[in-house]
Write a protein that holds these residues in place. Structure first.
Motif, mmCIF file in Angstrom:
data_model
loop_
_atom_site.group_PDB
_atom_site.id
_atom_site.type_symbol
_atom_site.label_atom_id
_atom_site.label_comp_id
_atom_site.label_asym_id
_atom_site.label_seq_id
_atom_site.Cartn_x
_atom_site.Cartn_y
_atom_site.Cartn_z
ATOM 1 N N LEU A 15 0.834 -1.201 0.000
ATOM 2 C CA LEU A 15 0.000 0.000 0.000
ATOM 3 C C LEU A 15 0.869 1.252 0.000
ATOM 4 N N LEU A 16 1.925 1.251 0.796
ATOM 5 C CA LEU A 16 2.853 2.375 0.825
ATOM 6 C C LEU A 16 3.510 2.571 -0.545
ATOM 7 N N LEU A 17 3.910 1.477 -1.175
ATOM 8 C CA LEU A 17 4.496 1.566 -2.518
ATOM 9 C C LEU A 17 3.492 2.102 -3.537
ATOM 10 N N ALA A 18 2.237 1.676 -3.425
ATOM 11 C CA ALA A 18 1.213 2.147 -4.352
ATOM 12 C C ALA A 18 0.969 3.644 -4.176
ATOM 13 N N ILE A 19 0.929 4.106 -2.947
ATOM 14 C CA ILE A 19 0.707 5.532 -2.701
ATOM 15 C C ILE A 19 1.885 6.355 -3.225
ATOM 16 N N SER A 20 3.114 5.903 -2.941
ATOM 17 C CA SER A 20 4.273 6.662 -3.411
ATOM 18 C C SER A 20 4.360 6.645 -4.940
ATOM 19 N N SER A 21 4.017 5.524 -5.554
ATOM 20 C CA SER A 21 4.034 5.447 -7.008
ATOM 21 C C SER A 21 2.966 6.350 -7.620
ATOM 22 N N LEU A 22 1.805 6.394 -6.995
ATOM 23 C CA LEU A 22 0.738 7.258 -7.499
ATOM 24 C C LEU A 22 1.118 8.730 -7.368
ATOM 25 N N LEU A 23 1.740 9.095 -6.257
ATOM 26 C CA LEU A 23 2.192 10.476 -6.094
ATOM 27 C C LEU A 23 3.275 10.823 -7.123
ATOM 28 N N ARG A 24 4.182 9.890 -7.361
ATOM 29 C CA ARG A 24 5.221 10.112 -8.359
ATOM 30 C C ARG A 24 4.608 10.312 -9.744
ATOM 31 N N LEU A 25 3.623 9.473 -10.063
ATOM 32 C CA LEU A 25 2.966 9.618 -11.361
ATOM 33 C C LEU A 25 2.259 10.965 -11.479
ATOM 34 N N LEU A 26 1.590 11.372 -10.413
ATOM 35 C CA LEU A 26 0.868 12.641 -10.470
ATOM 36 C C LEU A 26 1.804 13.824 -10.658
ATOM 37 N N PHE A 27 2.893 13.850 -9.911
ATOM 38 C CA PHE A 27 3.750 15.021 -9.934
ATOM 39 C C PHE A 27 4.793 15.022 -11.049
ATOM 40 N N PHE A 28 5.265 13.859 -11.468
ATOM 41 C CA PHE A 28 6.346 13.833 -12.446
ATOM 42 C C PHE A 28 5.929 13.366 -13.831
ATOM 43 N N VAL A 29 4.751 12.786 -13.967
ATOM 44 C CA VAL A 29 4.317 12.335 -15.292
ATOM 45 C C VAL A 29 3.136 13.158 -15.776
ATOM 46 N N TYR A 30 2.070 13.213 -14.977
ATOM 47 C CA TYR A 30 0.877 13.916 -15.423
ATOM 48 C C TYR A 30 1.036 15.421 -15.379
ATOM 49 N N PHE A 31 1.772 15.910 -14.404
ATOM 50 C CA PHE A 31 1.963 17.349 -14.287
ATOM 51 C C PHE A 31 3.454 17.681 -14.346
ATOM 52 N N ALA A 32 4.069 17.331 -15.467
ATOM 53 C CA ALA A 32 5.496 17.616 -15.643
ATOM 54 C C ALA A 32 5.696 19.121 -15.668
ATOM 55 N N GLN A 33 6.668 19.573 -14.946
ATOM 56 C CA GLN A 33 6.878 21.012 -14.832
ATOM 57 C C GLN A 33 7.446 21.568 -16.127
ATOM 58 N N SER A 34 6.933 22.697 -16.492
ATOM 59 C CA SER A 34 7.366 23.340 -17.736
ATOM 60 C C SER A 34 8.269 24.526 -17.419
#
Length: 93
Positions: A20-39
């Motif tokens: 569960l901890l891995l899933a939460i950290s992976s989801l946060l990583r996806l949200l911040f670094f993939v879906y909302f890549a900084q421009s």
């Protein structure tokens, strides 16, 4: 026997909590670094989408849901077998 079952159930619950901890950290990583890549340096963030990110997100959500369901069922089993262990200790094993 009930004590061995309880230890196994506890170990499985801890493994599910780690998943569960891995899933939460992976989801946060996806949200911040993939879906909302900084421009640039800061905000605003622009959404970026590709198929591999969508598949990875789907798998992460599945891992999250399976972890939650597993923890819930293992805690129910732990409660059931802890009563059995208490009864066995009263009877003197």
């Amino acid at each position: 026997m009930a004590d061995d079952l309880l230890r196994t159930i506890t170990t499985q619950a801890l493994i599910a909590a780690f998943a569960l901890l891995l899933a939460i950290s992976s989801l946060l990583r996806l949200l911040f670094f993939v879906y909302f890549a900084q421009s640039g340096v800061g905000f605003p963030m622009r959404p970026v989408l590709d198929t591999s990110a969508v598949v990875e997100t789907a798998l992460t959500v599945v891992l999250f849901l399976l972890s939650v369901i597993s923890i819930y069922s293992l805690l129910g089993l732990r409660r059931r077998y802890s009563r059995l262990l208490a009864m066995a200790e009263k009877l003197g094993r």
